[in-house]
Design an enzyme around this catalytic site. Structure first.
Site, short mmCIF file in Angstrom:
data_model
loop_
_atom_site.label_atom_id
_atom_site.label_comp_id
_atom_site.label_asym_id
_atom_site.label_seq_id
_atom_site.Cartn_x
_atom_site.Cartn_y
_atom_site.Cartn_z
N HIS A 100 28.52 -2.43 -38.71
CA HIS A 100 28.59 -3.64 -39.53
C HIS A 100 29.01 -3.20 -40.94
O HIS A 100 28.67 -2.10 -41.37
CB HIS A 100 27.18 -4.25 -39.56
CG HIS A 100 27.07 -5.59 -40.20
ND1 HIS A 100 26.98 -5.77 -41.55
CD2 HIS A 100 27.01 -6.83 -39.65
CE1 HIS A 100 26.87 -7.05 -41.82
NE2 HIS A 100 26.89 -7.73 -40.69
N ASP A 154 20.45 1.65 -37.63
CA ASP A 154 20.45 0.24 -38.06
C ASP A 154 19.92 -0.58 -36.88
O ASP A 154 20.62 -0.78 -35.88
CB ASP A 154 21.88 -0.16 -38.44
CG ASP A 154 22.00 -1.66 -38.71
OD1 ASP A 154 21.00 -2.39 -38.58
OD2 ASP A 154 23.13 -2.10 -39.05
N GLN A 194 20.03 -5.34 -34.72
CA GLN A 194 20.27 -6.02 -33.44
C GLN A 194 19.49 -5.40 -32.28
O GLN A 194 19.72 -5.76 -31.12
CB GLN A 194 21.78 -6.01 -33.10
CG GLN A 194 22.66 -6.70 -34.12
CD GLN A 194 22.44 -8.22 -34.20
OE1 GLN A 194 21.76 -8.82 -33.37
NE2 GLN A 194 23.03 -8.84 -35.21
N LYS A 196 16.24 -12.07 -38.17
CA LYS A 196 16.85 -11.92 -36.84
C LYS A 196 15.78 -11.72 -35.77
O LYS A 196 16.08 -11.60 -34.59
CB LYS A 196 17.81 -10.73 -36.83
CG LYS A 196 19.05 -10.97 -37.71
CD LYS A 196 20.05 -9.85 -37.53
CE LYS A 196 21.03 -9.76 -38.68
NZ LYS A 196 22.17 -10.67 -38.56
N CYS A 243 31.87 -9.27 -39.62
CA CYS A 243 31.54 -8.19 -40.57
C CYS A 243 31.77 -6.82 -39.93
O CYS A 243 30.99 -5.88 -40.14
CB CYS A 243 30.11 -8.28 -41.07
SG CYS A 243 29.79 -9.80 -41.95
N1 PMP Z 1 23.65 -4.59 -39.28
C1 PMP Z 1 23.89 -5.28 -38.18
C2 PMP Z 1 24.17 -4.55 -36.90
C3 PMP Z 1 23.90 -6.67 -38.23
O1 PMP Z 1 24.15 -7.38 -37.13
C4 PMP Z 1 23.63 -7.33 -39.46
C5 PMP Z 1 23.65 -8.85 -39.57
N2 PMP Z 1 24.68 -9.48 -38.91
C6 PMP Z 1 23.37 -6.55 -40.57
C7 PMP Z 1 23.38 -5.18 -40.44
C8 PMP Z 1 23.07 -7.17 -41.91
O2 PMP Z 1 21.87 -7.85 -41.86
P1 PMP Z 1 21.39 -8.80 -43.05
O3 PMP Z 1 22.53 -9.73 -43.34
O4 PMP Z 1 20.20 -9.49 -42.52
O5 PMP Z 1 21.08 -7.92 -44.22
#
Ligand code: PMP
Length: 415
Positions: free
Chosen positions: A133, A210, A213, A236, A374
């Site tokens: 991401h 990270d 997910q 999430k 993203c």
């Molecule tokens: N890493 C991953 C794998 C994600 O899916 C996301 C959110 N889509 C993020 C980081 C960022 O998370 P947040 O916007 O809650 O900070």
């Protein structure tokens, strides 16, 4: 729409009852039942989480840590109980290894900033996968600007799995850190982070996972993985927005400088010199989102009471079913066919632009996401600008996947 009771392998997963915990799922959009398939972006909230937060605002609210008065102590107790809760949930050795942040993004920026300050010199190397991401890419690029570190990209195969041979070959004596997503927010690939951690450690490097997910979908134990850092977001995992977690091994966090300065994080301040608080407070400048932390603790109680293993089995089965049904649609291109895949399906259909597809599906009551998610380097890896993505949660039903499939088929026939 009826949502038949789903029987998982181990237990009765009573979907009707579970869905009644989430008031928003009863909503209609465009006069149709809402089919919410954007759970990788954020999950809906069970009533118990929102109730616990309003209860705290209405009957406990006071700033934490500083006050000797009754309410402040009660609020502090709730906040610290939430920290203990998070520590137990991810199997941390101690709650002082749990830092509350605004979310995964802030947790990643904290590590990039403080870890690099303590441990990275010009020419040191950080490894990232091509499926990261942006929030696990851009902070490292900022460090590259500041410190002249080198970023290396771990490739993946066409199924969307990390190429483990190529991964091992990327290590040099200058490799200091691997920063890898546990589960891809686009492909759903579950990366073999335990194996990747063993390889990183054998080369004297650290590993950041990270977990944005993964933590919402299956049991994650930081000591079992032996990761050095883990990040995730409350919103999430059925908790509130604005709260997230950084787990870090104590011996590392201890040696890292503070990320931000302010109240809460100091021990003593004079104009000449300041000493910092012990862990984890050293990393928590200012008034924390203590109500959010409490809400997150309640959300973790909620999923744990359903059973993370049960949630995992339910979502795995849904993912398998979705892949099978979607693949029957003419023109369907599915991205991410890893053997270990979780709760996300990404696709394009013929020449229909994903944005058009998403817009038309929305009119049919189906909420999914379209765009680059993203993860632009990953889009480039597959030679596309954007994809459509449906992502599942513990309350998702087979009937909703059937609704998605027939809606896509209807839209496809318009083109
Ligand atoms: N890493 C991953 C794998 C994600 O899916 C996301 C959110 N889509 C993020 C980081 C960022 O998370 P947040 O916007 O809650 O900070």
């Amino acid at each position: 729409m009826r949502h038949p009771t789903f029987l998982s392998l181990h237990t009765m997963f009573d979907i009707e009852k579970i869905r009644s915990d989430f008031p928003i799922l009863e909503r209609k959009v465009y006069d149709r039942p809402l089919v919410y398939l954007d759970n990788a972006a954020t999950t809906q909230k069970p009533r118990c989480v929102v109730d616990a937060m309003s209860e705290e605002y209405f009957s406990v609210n006071a700033n934490v840590h500083r006050g000797v008065h009754f309410l402040s102590q009660q609020a502090t107790d709730l906040h610290e109980a939430a920290r203990e809760r998070v520590a137990r949930f991810i199997g941390a050795a101690s709650s002082s290894e749990i830092v509350f942040t605004r979310g995964t993004t802030e947790s990643l920026n904290l590590v990039a900033s403080s870890f690099s300050e303590a441990f990275l010199r010009e020419g040191d190397e950080v490894l990232l996968t091509v499926m990261e991401h942006h929030s696990n890419i851009v902070p490292w690029q900022l460090v590259r600007e500041r410190k002249g570190i080198v970023l290396k990209v771990i490739p993946i195969n066409d199924a969307g799995e990390v190429d483990m041979e190529a991964y091992e070959k990327l290590f040099t004596p200058r490799t200091r850190l691997v920063a890898v997503t546990h589960v891809s927010n686009v492909l759903g690939t579950v990366n073999p982070v335990k194996q990747m951690a063993a390889v990183a450690h054998a080369h004297g490097a650290r590993i950041l996972v990270d977990g944005a997910q993964s933590v919402p979908h299956f049991p994650v134990n930081v000591q079992d993985i032996d990761c050095d850092f883990l990040t995730f977001s409350g919103h999430k995992v059925y908790g509130p927005t604005g709260i997230g977690v950084l787990y870090g091994k104590e011996e590392l966090l201890d040696r890292m400088p503070p990320y931000q300065g302010g109240g809460e994080m100091i021990s003593r301040v004079t104009f000449e010199h300041t000493t910092f608080e012990r862990l984890p407070f050293k990393f928590e400048a200012g008034t924390p989102d203590y109500v959010g932390a409490h809400g997150l603790g309640v959300a973790l109680d909620y999923v744990e009471q359903l059973g993370m293993e049960n949630i995992h089995l339910h979502e795995r089965e849904l993912t398998r079913y979705a892949m099978e049904q979607l693949s029957l649609i003419p023109g369907m291109r599915l991205f991410g066919t890893a053997a270990e895949k979780d709760a996300v399906v990404a696709f394009t259909v013929g020449d229909i632009h994903p944005l058009d597809l998403g817009t038309l599906l929305d009119r049919l009551g189906i909420a999914l996401r379209t765009g680059h998610h993203c993860a632009q380097p990953l889009m480039a890896r597959f030679g596309v600008e954007s994809m459509a993505r449906a992502s599942f949660a513990l309350y998702t039903t087979r009937a909703e996947i059937d609704a998605l499939v027939s809606a896509i088929d209807r839209v496809r026939k318009m083109f």
